[in-house]
Scaffold this motif. Sequence first.
Motif, PDB file in Angstrom:
ATOM      1  N   VAL A  11       0.846  -1.187   0.000  1.00 32.15           N
ATOM      2  CA  VAL A  11       0.000   0.000   0.000  1.00 32.15           C
ATOM      3  C   VAL A  11       0.885   1.242   0.000  1.00 32.15           C
ATOM      4  O   VAL A  11       1.967   1.228   0.614  1.00 32.15           O
ATOM      5  CB  VAL A  11      -0.925   0.025   1.241  1.00 32.15           C
ATOM      6  CG1 VAL A  11      -1.932   1.150   1.134  1.00 32.15           C
ATOM      7  CG2 VAL A  11      -1.637  -1.304   1.401  1.00 32.15           C
ATOM      8  N   GLN A  12       0.421   2.279  -0.616  1.00 31.17           N
ATOM      9  CA  GLN A  12       1.176   3.529  -0.618  1.00 31.17           C
ATOM     10  C   GLN A  12       0.934   4.309   0.667  1.00 31.17           C
ATOM     11  O   GLN A  12      -0.102   4.145   1.330  1.00 31.17           O
ATOM     12  CB  GLN A  12       0.772   4.382  -1.817  1.00 31.17           C
ATOM     13  CG  GLN A  12       1.263   3.820  -3.147  1.00 31.17           C
ATOM     14  CD  GLN A  12       1.030   4.780  -4.289  1.00 31.17           C
ATOM     15  OE1 GLN A  12       0.158   5.652  -4.223  1.00 31.17           O
ATOM     16  NE2 GLN A  12       1.794   4.634  -5.358  1.00 31.17           N
ATOM     17  N   VAL A  13       1.873   5.147   0.984  1.00 31.08           N
ATOM     18  CA  VAL A  13       1.732   6.026   2.149  1.00 31.08           C
ATOM     19  C   VAL A  13       0.427   6.805   2.034  1.00 31.08           C
ATOM     20  O   VAL A  13       0.086   7.325   0.965  1.00 31.08           O
ATOM     21  CB  VAL A  13       2.922   7.001   2.242  1.00 31.08           C
ATOM     22  CG1 VAL A  13       2.651   8.086   3.257  1.00 31.08           C
ATOM     23  CG2 VAL A  13       4.201   6.257   2.616  1.00 31.08           C
ATOM     24  N   LEU A  90      -1.821   5.169   6.244  1.00 37.62           N
ATOM     25  CA  LEU A  90      -0.665   4.312   6.471  1.00 37.62           C
ATOM     26  C   LEU A  90       0.642   5.073   6.361  1.00 37.62           C
ATOM     27  O   LEU A  90       0.795   5.948   5.494  1.00 37.62           O
ATOM     28  CB  LEU A  90      -0.687   3.143   5.480  1.00 37.62           C
ATOM     29  CG  LEU A  90      -1.595   1.984   5.904  1.00 37.62           C
ATOM     30  CD1 LEU A  90      -2.090   1.204   4.706  1.00 37.62           C
ATOM     31  CD2 LEU A  90      -0.857   1.071   6.868  1.00 37.62           C
ATOM     32  N   LYS A  91       1.565   4.710   7.235  1.00 41.87           N
ATOM     33  CA  LYS A  91       2.887   5.330   7.269  1.00 41.87           C
ATOM     34  C   LYS A  91       3.953   4.263   7.023  1.00 41.87           C
ATOM     35  O   LYS A  91       3.708   3.080   7.271  1.00 41.87           O
ATOM     36  CB  LYS A  91       3.115   5.974   8.638  1.00 41.87           C
ATOM     37  CG  LYS A  91       2.075   7.019   9.002  1.00 41.87           C
ATOM     38  CD  LYS A  91       2.336   7.575  10.393  1.00 41.87           C
ATOM     39  CE  LYS A  91       1.306   8.621  10.764  1.00 41.87           C
ATOM     40  NZ  LYS A  91       1.561   9.196  12.105  1.00 41.87           N
ATOM     41  N   PRO A  92       5.127   4.666   6.577  1.00 37.05           N
ATOM     42  CA  PRO A  92       6.181   3.669   6.340  1.00 37.05           C
ATOM     43  C   PRO A  92       6.470   2.814   7.577  1.00 37.05           C
ATOM     44  O   PRO A  92       6.763   1.617   7.439  1.00 37.05           O
ATOM     45  CB  PRO A  92       7.385   4.531   5.964  1.00 37.05           C
ATOM     46  CG  PRO A  92       6.782   5.751   5.358  1.00 37.05           C
ATOM     47  CD  PRO A  92       5.524   5.997   6.146  1.00 37.05           C
ATOM     48  N   GLU A  93       6.359   3.383   8.749  1.00 37.89           N
ATOM     49  CA  GLU A  93       6.637   2.621   9.982  1.00 37.89           C
ATOM     50  C   GLU A  93       5.564   1.583  10.302  1.00 37.89           C
ATOM     51  O   GLU A  93       5.744   0.765  11.206  1.00 37.89           O
ATOM     52  CB  GLU A  93       6.815   3.566  11.181  1.00 37.89           C
ATOM     53  CG  GLU A  93       5.675   4.525  11.393  1.00 37.89           C
ATOM     54  CD  GLU A  93       5.957   5.888  10.777  1.00 37.89           C
ATOM     55  OE1 GLU A  93       6.523   5.941   9.662  1.00 37.89           O
ATOM     56  OE2 GLU A  93       5.580   6.896  11.425  1.00 37.89           O
ATOM     57  N   ASP A  94       4.470   1.597   9.559  1.00 31.94           N
ATOM     58  CA  ASP A  94       3.444   0.561   9.726  1.00 31.94           C
ATOM     59  C   ASP A  94       3.830  -0.734   9.014  1.00 31.94           C
ATOM     60  O   ASP A  94       3.157  -1.764   9.186  1.00 31.94           O
ATOM     61  CB  ASP A  94       2.102   1.038   9.185  1.00 31.94           C
ATOM     62  CG  ASP A  94       1.540   2.215   9.962  1.00 31.94           C
ATOM     63  OD1 ASP A  94       0.883   3.076   9.326  1.00 31.94           O
ATOM     64  OD2 ASP A  94       1.762   2.286  11.188  1.00 31.94           O
ATOM     65  N   LEU A 129       1.497  -9.862   5.982  1.00 29.27           N
ATOM     66  CA  LEU A 129       2.508  -8.843   5.739  1.00 29.27           C
ATOM     67  C   LEU A 129       1.904  -7.591   5.130  1.00 29.27           C
ATOM     68  O   LEU A 129       1.175  -7.651   4.140  1.00 29.27           O
ATOM     69  CB  LEU A 129       3.586  -9.392   4.808  1.00 29.27           C
ATOM     70  CG  LEU A 129       4.690  -8.420   4.384  1.00 29.27           C
ATOM     71  CD1 LEU A 129       5.511  -7.966   5.593  1.00 29.27           C
ATOM     72  CD2 LEU A 129       5.592  -9.069   3.331  1.00 29.27           C
ATOM     73  N   VAL A 130       2.223  -6.466   5.736  1.00 30.52           N
ATOM     74  CA  VAL A 130       1.832  -5.160   5.212  1.00 30.52           C
ATOM     75  C   VAL A 130       3.105  -4.404   4.837  1.00 30.52           C
ATOM     76  O   VAL A 130       4.018  -4.280   5.657  1.00 30.52           O
ATOM     77  CB  VAL A 130       1.030  -4.360   6.255  1.00 30.52           C
ATOM     78  CG1 VAL A 130       0.784  -2.935   5.756  1.00 30.52           C
ATOM     79  CG2 VAL A 130      -0.286  -5.067   6.565  1.00 30.52           C
ATOM     80  N   THR A 131       3.143  -3.909   3.622  1.00 25.61           N
ATOM     81  CA  THR A 131       4.282  -3.120   3.166  1.00 25.61           C
ATOM     82  C   THR A 131       3.772  -1.775   2.690  1.00 25.61           C
ATOM     83  O   THR A 131       2.920  -1.702   1.803  1.00 25.61           O
ATOM     84  CB  THR A 131       5.022  -3.823   2.017  1.00 25.61           C
ATOM     85  OG1 THR A 131       5.435  -5.124   2.441  1.00 25.61           O
ATOM     86  CG2 THR A 131       6.250  -3.018   1.608  1.00 25.61           C
ATOM     87  N   VAL A 132       4.292  -0.725   3.312  1.00 26.30           N
ATOM     88  CA  VAL A 132       3.874   0.630   2.963  1.00 26.30           C
ATOM     89  C   VAL A 132       4.989   1.279   2.180  1.00 26.30           C
ATOM     90  O   VAL A 132       6.117   1.423   2.665  1.00 26.30           O
ATOM     91  CB  VAL A 132       3.563   1.451   4.228  1.00 26.30           C
ATOM     92  CG1 VAL A 132       3.051   2.840   3.833  1.00 26.30           C
ATOM     93  CG2 VAL A 132       2.526   0.729   5.084  1.00 26.30           C
ATOM     94  N   SER A 133       4.688   1.674   0.973  1.00 24.47           N
ATOM     95  CA  SER A 133       5.692   2.276   0.099  1.00 24.47           C
ATOM     96  C   SER A 133       5.539   3.791   0.082  1.00 24.47           C
ATOM     97  O   SER A 133       4.429   4.318   0.109  1.00 24.47           O
ATOM     98  CB  SER A 133       5.568   1.733  -1.321  1.00 24.47           C
ATOM     99  OG  SER A 133       4.325   2.110  -1.874  1.00 24.47           O
TER     100      SER A 133
END
Length: 134
Positions: A11-13, A90-94, A129-133
């Motif tokens: 997901v994007q920031v 969402l933030k990168p630290e998420d 897994l959640v990845t915030v780009s």
Amino acid sequence: VQLQASGGGLVQVGGSLKLTCVGSGFRAGYYGFGWFHQAPGKEREGVAFISSDDGSTHYVDSVKGRFTISADTISSHAAGNTVFLQIRNLKPEDTGVYYCAIVYRNPLYTEARSYFDPRTFDFWGQGTLVTVSS
């Protein structure tokens, strides 16, 4: 007891995501659901909790206003339940793996006296897994 977490992804920031945890095989009586976040290289940390008896929710300060935990059923007699974690802005630290877990007693009555201490919980799902780009 079986817990199956899903809903993670890339997901994007600033975006949103809704995680789902399907649980089954619970014993009758009180239980609580927790969501935990494990960032890469870091320890697992609790972020949200919901009680089965009254639906009360609790959040760590860092996620208040952005995370919302909810459940399909508010009952201490349900043998299963589905719990959600809505994450907004969402933030990168998420970024990290999100786990769901249940505890068969009120966490405040345990040694840890915390809704967010992983040591308190009895059963765990496999994580999503959640990845915030950015």
